[in-house]
Design a protein around this motif. Sequence first.
Motif, PDB file in Angstrom:
ATOM      1  N   ASP A  44     -10.189  11.434   3.317  1.00  0.00           N
ATOM      2  CA  ASP A  44      -9.310  11.494   2.146  1.00  0.00           C
ATOM      3  C   ASP A  44      -8.395  12.725   2.192  1.00  0.00           C
ATOM      4  OD1 ASP A  44     -10.111   9.133   0.900  1.00  0.00           O
ATOM      5  OD2 ASP A  44     -11.648  10.118  -0.320  1.00  0.00           O
ATOM      6  N   ALA A  45      -8.384  13.448   3.311  1.00  0.00           N
ATOM      7  CA  ALA A  45      -7.577  14.665   3.447  1.00  0.00           C
ATOM      8  C   ALA A  45      -6.087  14.333   3.488  1.00  0.00           C
ATOM      9  CB  ALA A  45      -7.983  15.417   4.717  1.00  0.00           C
ATOM     10  N   PRO A  46      -5.229  15.294   3.184  1.00  0.00           N
ATOM     11  CA  PRO A  46      -3.780  15.048   3.159  1.00  0.00           C
ATOM     12  C   PRO A  46      -3.181  14.602   4.495  1.00  0.00           C
ATOM     13  CG  PRO A  46      -4.301  17.121   2.066  1.00  0.00           C
ATOM     14  CD  PRO A  46      -5.576  16.635   2.695  1.00  0.00           C
ATOM     15  N   ASP A  47      -3.819  14.937   5.615  1.00  0.00           N
ATOM     16  CA  ASP A  47      -3.277  14.547   6.924  1.00  0.00           C
ATOM     17  C   ASP A  47      -3.776  13.186   7.400  1.00  0.00           C
ATOM     18  OD1 ASP A  47      -5.896  15.482   7.342  1.00  0.00           O
ATOM     19  OD2 ASP A  47      -5.431  16.194   9.366  1.00  0.00           O
ATOM     20  N   ILE A  48      -4.485  12.462   6.536  1.00  0.00           N
ATOM     21  CA  ILE A  48      -5.058  11.164   6.889  1.00  0.00           C
ATOM     22  C   ILE A  48      -4.387  10.057   6.088  1.00  0.00           C
ATOM     23  CG2 ILE A  48      -7.160   9.747   6.845  1.00  0.00           C
ATOM     24  CD1 ILE A  48      -7.513  11.919   8.855  1.00  0.00           C
ATOM     25  N   ARG A  49      -4.082   8.960   6.769  1.00  0.00           N
ATOM     26  CA  ARG A  49      -3.621   7.733   6.122  1.00  0.00           C
ATOM     27  C   ARG A  49      -4.732   6.714   6.343  1.00  0.00           C
ATOM     28  NH1 ARG A  49      -1.465  11.596   5.415  1.00  0.00           N
ATOM     29  NH2 ARG A  49       0.693  12.185   5.781  1.00  0.00           N
ATOM     30  N   PHE A  50      -5.464   6.380   5.281  1.00  0.00           N
ATOM     31  CA  PHE A  50      -6.640   5.512   5.374  1.00  0.00           C
ATOM     32  C   PHE A  50      -6.312   4.152   4.777  1.00  0.00           C
ATOM     33  CE2 PHE A  50     -10.619   3.756   3.789  1.00  0.00           C
ATOM     34  CZ  PHE A  50     -11.414   3.846   4.921  1.00  0.00           C
ATOM     35  N   VAL A  51      -6.671   3.082   5.499  1.00  0.00           N
ATOM     36  CA  VAL A  51      -6.399   1.722   5.030  1.00  0.00           C
ATOM     37  C   VAL A  51      -7.651   0.859   5.143  1.00  0.00           C
ATOM     38  CG1 VAL A  51      -3.927   1.825   5.607  1.00  0.00           C
ATOM     39  CG2 VAL A  51      -5.549   0.932   7.285  1.00  0.00           C
ATOM     40  N   VAL A  52      -7.669  -0.187   4.325  1.00  0.00           N
ATOM     41  CA  VAL A  52      -8.727  -1.190   4.404  1.00  0.00           C
ATOM     42  C   VAL A  52      -8.086  -2.565   4.566  1.00  0.00           C
ATOM     43  CG1 VAL A  52     -10.437   0.103   3.073  1.00  0.00           C
ATOM     44  CG2 VAL A  52      -8.879  -1.453   1.893  1.00  0.00           C
ATOM     45  N   GLN A  66      -4.764   9.926  11.672  1.00  0.00           N
ATOM     46  CA  GLN A  66      -4.735  11.364  11.430  1.00  0.00           C
ATOM     47  C   GLN A  66      -3.424  11.896  11.992  1.00  0.00           C
ATOM     48  OE1 GLN A  66      -7.868  13.786  13.201  1.00  0.00           O
ATOM     49  NE2 GLN A  66      -7.675  15.251  11.522  1.00  0.00           N
ATOM     50  N   VAL A  67      -2.607  12.487  11.133  1.00  0.00           N
ATOM     51  CA  VAL A  67      -1.314  13.027  11.533  1.00  0.00           C
ATOM     52  C   VAL A  67      -1.552  14.413  12.133  1.00  0.00           C
ATOM     53  CG1 VAL A  67       0.979  13.708  10.744  1.00  0.00           C
ATOM     54  CG2 VAL A  67      -0.158  11.704   9.731  1.00  0.00           C
ATOM     55  N   LYS A  68      -1.171  14.554  13.388  1.00  0.00           N
ATOM     56  CA  LYS A  68      -1.344  15.823  14.098  1.00  0.00           C
ATOM     57  C   LYS A  68       0.026  16.311  14.559  1.00  0.00           C
ATOM     58  CE  LYS A  68      -6.061  15.150  15.418  1.00  0.00           C
ATOM     59  NZ  LYS A  68      -7.055  15.781  16.224  1.00  0.00           N
ATOM     60  N   VAL A  88      -8.449  -9.203  12.278  1.00  0.00           N
ATOM     61  CA  VAL A  88      -8.533  -8.068  11.354  1.00  0.00           C
ATOM     62  C   VAL A  88      -8.232  -6.762  12.079  1.00  0.00           C
ATOM     63  CG1 VAL A  88     -10.039  -6.789   9.777  1.00  0.00           C
ATOM     64  CG2 VAL A  88     -10.142  -9.290   9.845  1.00  0.00           C
ATOM     65  N   GLY A  89      -8.811  -6.575  13.257  1.00  0.00           N
ATOM     66  CA  GLY A  89      -8.552  -5.367  14.028  1.00  0.00           C
ATOM     67  C   GLY A  89      -7.081  -5.221  14.356  1.00  0.00           C
ATOM     68  N   ALA A  90      -6.452  -6.317  14.763  1.00  0.00           N
ATOM     69  CA  ALA A  90      -5.023  -6.295  15.071  1.00  0.00           C
ATOM     70  C   ALA A  90      -4.201  -5.934  13.837  1.00  0.00           C
ATOM     71  CB  ALA A  90      -4.582  -7.650  15.617  1.00  0.00           C
ATOM     72  N   ALA A  91      -4.578  -6.469  12.690  1.00  0.00           N
ATOM     73  CA  ALA A  91      -3.860  -6.160  11.448  1.00  0.00           C
ATOM     74  C   ALA A  91      -4.007  -4.685  11.082  1.00  0.00           C
ATOM     75  CB  ALA A  91      -4.362  -7.054  10.309  1.00  0.00           C
ATOM     76  N   LEU A  92      -5.202  -4.141  11.266  1.00  0.00           N
ATOM     77  CA  LEU A  92      -5.420  -2.717  10.986  1.00  0.00           C
ATOM     78  C   LEU A  92      -4.582  -1.841  11.917  1.00  0.00           C
ATOM     79  CD1 LEU A  92      -9.266  -2.792  10.411  1.00  0.00           C
ATOM     80  CD2 LEU A  92      -7.560  -2.102   8.704  1.00  0.00           C
ATOM     81  N   ILE A  93      -4.610  -2.154  13.205  1.00  0.00           N
ATOM     82  CA  ILE A  93      -3.819  -1.378  14.166  1.00  0.00           C
ATOM     83  C   ILE A  93      -2.337  -1.461  13.814  1.00  0.00           C
ATOM     84  CG2 ILE A  93      -3.063  -1.274  16.581  1.00  0.00           C
ATOM     85  CD1 ILE A  93      -5.956  -2.135  17.321  1.00  0.00           C
ATOM     86  N   GLY A  94      -1.853  -2.652  13.487  1.00  0.00           N
ATOM     87  CA  GLY A  94      -0.455  -2.796  13.097  1.00  0.00           C
ATOM     88  C   GLY A  94      -0.092  -1.949  11.892  1.00  0.00           C
ATOM     89  N   ALA A  95      -0.959  -1.922  10.889  1.00  0.00           N
ATOM     90  CA  ALA A  95      -0.690  -1.130   9.687  1.00  0.00           C
ATOM     91  C   ALA A  95      -0.699   0.361  10.002  1.00  0.00           C
ATOM     92  CB  ALA A  95      -1.733  -1.444   8.607  1.00  0.00           C
ATOM     93  N   LEU A  96      -1.610   0.792  10.864  1.00  0.00           N
ATOM     94  CA  LEU A  96      -1.678   2.210  11.225  1.00  0.00           C
ATOM     95  C   LEU A  96      -0.463   2.613  12.058  1.00  0.00           C
ATOM     96  CD1 LEU A  96      -5.497   2.433  11.939  1.00  0.00           C
ATOM     97  CD2 LEU A  96      -4.272   3.306   9.929  1.00  0.00           C
ATOM     98  N   GLU A  97       0.005   1.722  12.914  1.00  0.00           N
ATOM     99  CA  GLU A  97       1.217   2.005  13.679  1.00  0.00           C
ATOM    100  C   GLU A  97       2.434   2.084  12.757  1.00  0.00           C
ATOM    101  OE1 GLU A  97       1.375  -0.941  16.791  1.00  0.00           O
ATOM    102  OE2 GLU A  97      -0.199   0.066  17.948  1.00  0.00           O
TER     103      GLU A  97
END
Length: 150
Positions: A44-52, A66-68, A88-97
Amino acid sequence: MSVEIMAARATDPGPRALIEASQDLMRAMFRPDQNHFLPIEALDAPDIRFVVARDGAALLGCGALQVKSGYGELKSVFVRDAARGRGVGAALIGALETAARAEGLTLLRLETAEELAAACRLYARHGYARRGRFGDYVENGCSVFMEKRL
């Protein structure tokens, strides 16, 4: 199945249960020095974008970016057993990208393991290539390091 990806707080009960399941699996498979997951609160840190990933009220999986400095790192990507093989995994990866691009990042990296063969194949299908270690990781005999240019 209709998969919806949305931002979430990792410490909320549903996402927390997903992360705990992922971390329990990692603890069962690997020694402590081979586990590199972040504590739940750190997701939940500011440098993290977390999705479900959801199908209605059912939580199917989760993942984090994690934004570095100079790159982003995929962390805590996990899909429940019952939802595997359904995109589901593909959808998660797409959203994170997509989140990485919104942050102006052009490079994504990740650490996984040979023992997680399905994860290695999933990342490879999405353009991630093996590379040497990066960041603070040390060689431990099981980690696989991958990256993708966006």
